[in-house]
Design a protein around this motif. Sequence first.
Motif, PDB file in Angstrom:
ATOM      1  N   SER A  20      32.236  31.115  38.129  1.00  0.00           N
ATOM      2  CA  SER A  20      31.580  31.681  39.309  1.00  0.00           C
ATOM      3  C   SER A  20      32.157  33.052  39.552  1.00  0.00           C
ATOM      4  N   LEU A  21      31.282  34.042  39.679  1.00  0.00           N
ATOM      5  CA  LEU A  21      31.757  35.383  39.998  1.00  0.00           C
ATOM      6  C   LEU A  21      32.307  35.395  41.404  1.00  0.00           C
ATOM      7  N   VAL A 115      42.685  38.129  30.899  1.00  0.00           N
ATOM      8  CA  VAL A 115      42.425  36.710  31.139  1.00  0.00           C
ATOM      9  C   VAL A 115      43.764  36.047  31.428  1.00  0.00           C
ATOM     10  N   VAL A 116      43.934  35.522  32.622  1.00  0.00           N
ATOM     11  CA  VAL A 116      45.196  34.890  33.011  1.00  0.00           C
ATOM     12  C   VAL A 116      44.913  33.656  33.853  1.00  0.00           C
ATOM     13  N   ARG A 117      45.904  32.786  33.935  1.00  0.00           N
ATOM     14  CA  ARG A 117      45.763  31.576  34.729  1.00  0.00           C
ATOM     15  C   ARG A 117      46.394  31.716  36.107  1.00  0.00           C
ATOM     16  N   ASP A 118      47.540  32.378  36.188  1.00  0.00           N
ATOM     17  CA  ASP A 118      48.380  32.270  37.379  1.00  0.00           C
ATOM     18  C   ASP A 118      48.375  33.483  38.301  1.00  0.00           C
ATOM     19  N   PHE A 119      47.542  34.479  38.042  1.00  0.00           N
ATOM     20  CA  PHE A 119      47.631  35.708  38.828  1.00  0.00           C
ATOM     21  C   PHE A 119      46.279  36.030  39.456  1.00  0.00           C
ATOM     22  N   ASN A 120      46.224  35.892  40.785  1.00  0.00           N
ATOM     23  CA  ASN A 120      44.985  36.127  41.522  1.00  0.00           C
ATOM     24  C   ASN A 120      44.825  37.618  41.823  1.00  0.00           C
ATOM     25  N   PRO A 121      43.726  38.034  42.464  1.00  0.00           N
ATOM     26  CA  PRO A 121      43.491  39.464  42.694  1.00  0.00           C
ATOM     27  C   PRO A 121      44.590  40.192  43.462  1.00  0.00           C
ATOM     28  N   SER A 122      45.316  39.501  44.321  1.00  0.00           N
ATOM     29  CA  SER A 122      46.389  40.169  45.064  1.00  0.00           C
ATOM     30  C   SER A 122      47.644  40.359  44.220  1.00  0.00           C
ATOM     31  N   GLN A 123      47.698  39.714  43.052  1.00  0.00           N
ATOM     32  CA  GLN A 123      48.899  39.761  42.212  1.00  0.00           C
ATOM     33  C   GLN A 123      48.694  40.489  40.891  1.00  0.00           C
ATOM     34  N   ILE A 124      47.443  40.659  40.468  1.00  0.00           N
ATOM     35  CA  ILE A 124      47.187  41.071  39.090  1.00  0.00           C
ATOM     36  C   ILE A 124      47.660  42.487  38.794  1.00  0.00           C
ATOM     37  N   SER A 156      46.723  57.536  34.655  1.00  0.00           N
ATOM     38  CA  SER A 156      46.210  58.738  34.006  1.00  0.00           C
ATOM     39  C   SER A 156      45.525  59.638  35.024  1.00  0.00           C
ATOM     40  N   ALA A 157      45.846  60.936  34.968  1.00  0.00           N
ATOM     41  CA  ALA A 157      45.206  61.910  35.854  1.00  0.00           C
ATOM     42  C   ALA A 157      43.810  62.284  35.370  1.00  0.00           C
ATOM     43  N   LEU A 158      43.436  61.845  34.165  1.00  0.00           N
ATOM     44  CA  LEU A 158      42.118  62.186  33.632  1.00  0.00           C
ATOM     45  C   LEU A 158      41.001  61.463  34.373  1.00  0.00           C
ATOM     46  N   TYR A 159      41.268  60.247  34.830  1.00  0.00           N
ATOM     47  CA  TYR A 159      40.210  59.413  35.389  1.00  0.00           C
ATOM     48  C   TYR A 159      40.075  59.621  36.892  1.00  0.00           C
ATOM     49  N   ARG A 160      38.833  59.589  37.356  1.00  0.00           N
ATOM     50  CA  ARG A 160      38.554  59.808  38.774  1.00  0.00           C
ATOM     51  C   ARG A 160      37.764  58.663  39.399  1.00  0.00           C
ATOM     52  N   GLU A 161      37.063  57.894  38.569  1.00  0.00           N
ATOM     53  CA  GLU A 161      36.227  56.804  39.075  1.00  0.00           C
ATOM     54  C   GLU A 161      36.646  55.489  38.428  1.00  0.00           C
ATOM     55  N   ILE A 162      36.266  54.398  39.085  1.00  0.00           N
ATOM     56  CA  ILE A 162      36.705  53.084  38.621  1.00  0.00           C
ATOM     57  C   ILE A 162      35.603  52.055  38.846  1.00  0.00           C
ATOM     58  N   GLY A 163      35.548  51.074  37.957  1.00  0.00           N
ATOM     59  CA  GLY A 163      34.691  49.907  38.130  1.00  0.00           C
ATOM     60  C   GLY A 163      35.547  48.660  38.005  1.00  0.00           C
ATOM     61  N   ILE A 164      35.343  47.689  38.879  1.00  0.00           N
ATOM     62  CA  ILE A 164      36.173  46.482  38.902  1.00  0.00           C
ATOM     63  C   ILE A 164      35.274  45.252  38.971  1.00  0.00           C
ATOM     64  N   ALA A 165      35.573  44.257  38.137  1.00  0.00           N
ATOM     65  CA  ALA A 165      34.878  42.976  38.217  1.00  0.00           C
ATOM     66  C   ALA A 165      35.892  41.861  38.017  1.00  0.00           C
ATOM     67  N   TRP A 166      35.725  40.800  38.784  1.00  0.00           N
ATOM     68  CA  TRP A 166      36.611  39.635  38.704  1.00  0.00           C
ATOM     69  C   TRP A 166      35.769  38.370  38.717  1.00  0.00           C
ATOM     70  N   ALA A 167      36.114  37.425  37.858  1.00  0.00           N
ATOM     71  CA  ALA A 167      35.463  36.116  37.848  1.00  0.00           C
ATOM     72  C   ALA A 167      36.530  35.043  37.709  1.00  0.00           C
ATOM     73  N   PHE A 168      36.255  33.875  38.279  1.00  0.00           N
ATOM     74  CA  PHE A 168      37.172  32.743  38.141  1.00  0.00           C
ATOM     75  C   PHE A 168      36.397  31.549  37.600  1.00  0.00           C
ATOM     76  N   SER A 169      36.933  30.903  36.572  1.00  0.00           N
ATOM     77  CA  SER A 169      36.288  29.751  35.959  1.00  0.00           C
ATOM     78  C   SER A 169      36.906  28.464  36.483  1.00  0.00           C
ATOM     79  N   GLU A 170      36.095  27.637  37.118  1.00  0.00           N
ATOM     80  CA  GLU A 170      36.560  26.322  37.546  1.00  0.00           C
ATOM     81  C   GLU A 170      36.840  25.438  36.333  1.00  0.00           C
ATOM     82  N   THR A 171      36.124  25.676  35.251  1.00  0.00           N
ATOM     83  CA  THR A 171      36.290  24.859  34.051  1.00  0.00           C
ATOM     84  C   THR A 171      37.640  25.094  33.394  1.00  0.00           C
ATOM     85  N   THR A 172      37.986  26.353  33.197  1.00  0.00           N
ATOM     86  CA  THR A 172      39.233  26.673  32.494  1.00  0.00           C
ATOM     87  C   THR A 172      40.380  27.005  33.432  1.00  0.00           C
TER      88      THR A 172
END
Length: 345
Positions: A20-21, A115-124, A156-172
């Motif tokens: 589930s996203l 891909v990690v098991r133990d680190f949620n968005p506040s920790q990653i 890096s000072a080269l980058y100015r924009e960012i895209g972020i996506a997070w999903a969590f799998s109940e199965t895994t």
Amino acid sequence: MLFKLVRWWTAFLLIPLLYSLAAAQGSASLSPDETIILTRINDSRLRENLVHLVPSATLNRVAETWVEDLASRPIDNLGDVYRTRTGDQTIENLLQREGYESYPSGYVADFVPIVVRDFNPSQIVDFWIDDFRQPEPQLRSRRNVRFNDPQMPLFSALYREIGIAWAFSETTQRHYYVIVFAAQPNVLPVVTTQRGQIAEIVRTFDQRETVLYIHDERVNRFGQGNIIGAVDKLRISEQPGELACADTTSPDWQPYNNEIVYTLSPGAGSKTLYIQMCDAAARSLVSTAQVTLTDPSDDIDLLSIVRATQTAAADATNIAPYQPTIQAILTATATAQITPSSEPD
């Protein structure tokens, strides 16, 4: 190249993942959890005197596409995570498909799949930074792997924009992250924020003082054709319009600085800031920032209040003389005494 699994990971099921996203989001916005990731990234950048990364709707879509592809793979057979399994696409393919502009020499972009098991968005973010400092980091971006680039894209000072996506799998029971970093020509975002929360991008203010963080062109510092180079000077206005870079009559021009304190005009409501930037070759562009001022209290004549309070304090105590300073009020109040009555008891 196979994605290295950190020691916390374990092989799980071979069946396709059901995931589930994070909270459904439009392409132009981040979910609350993804916003936490953005804030932690920008807080880390500010410590290195780097301007905030600004979320891009285009890069968010690229990150969402990649995280869906990543989460659909068997946990014990992730394969080459720097190409999509569906369609064998590269990051450049997706950027081109979404209409993200490239420099004449090609795209300036990088991304990290995690891909990690133990680190949620506040920790990653902290986990990623700590891992990257190890002698053999496991969480590496595409440029780290493909081009042997030793720099963490977050810094890096080269980058100015960012895209972020997070999903969590109940199965895994795994967290899937894709963070895309990029820059495109003639796009120099301006970040609005305020003291006390400078790691956050702030759009609504209850006071007139704002703090602006302004990006510079670091990819092609000399410019090329109509593509602006490193910013030499700028001016900030709440009125639209563009001056010739050679025009020296305006008192608003100032040397480029990546952090500028700006006072909004009086009056509550929506305001647009126009930041005109010029390079050494007189190429110009205008970036805008939309903000809202909710409290017009700054319109009050503060000096009149100070003087009235001083006069009242002095009259009441007959001790403190009138002085046009706030300190006089504090002194008069602190030393005030009750005048003895002249009438007998």
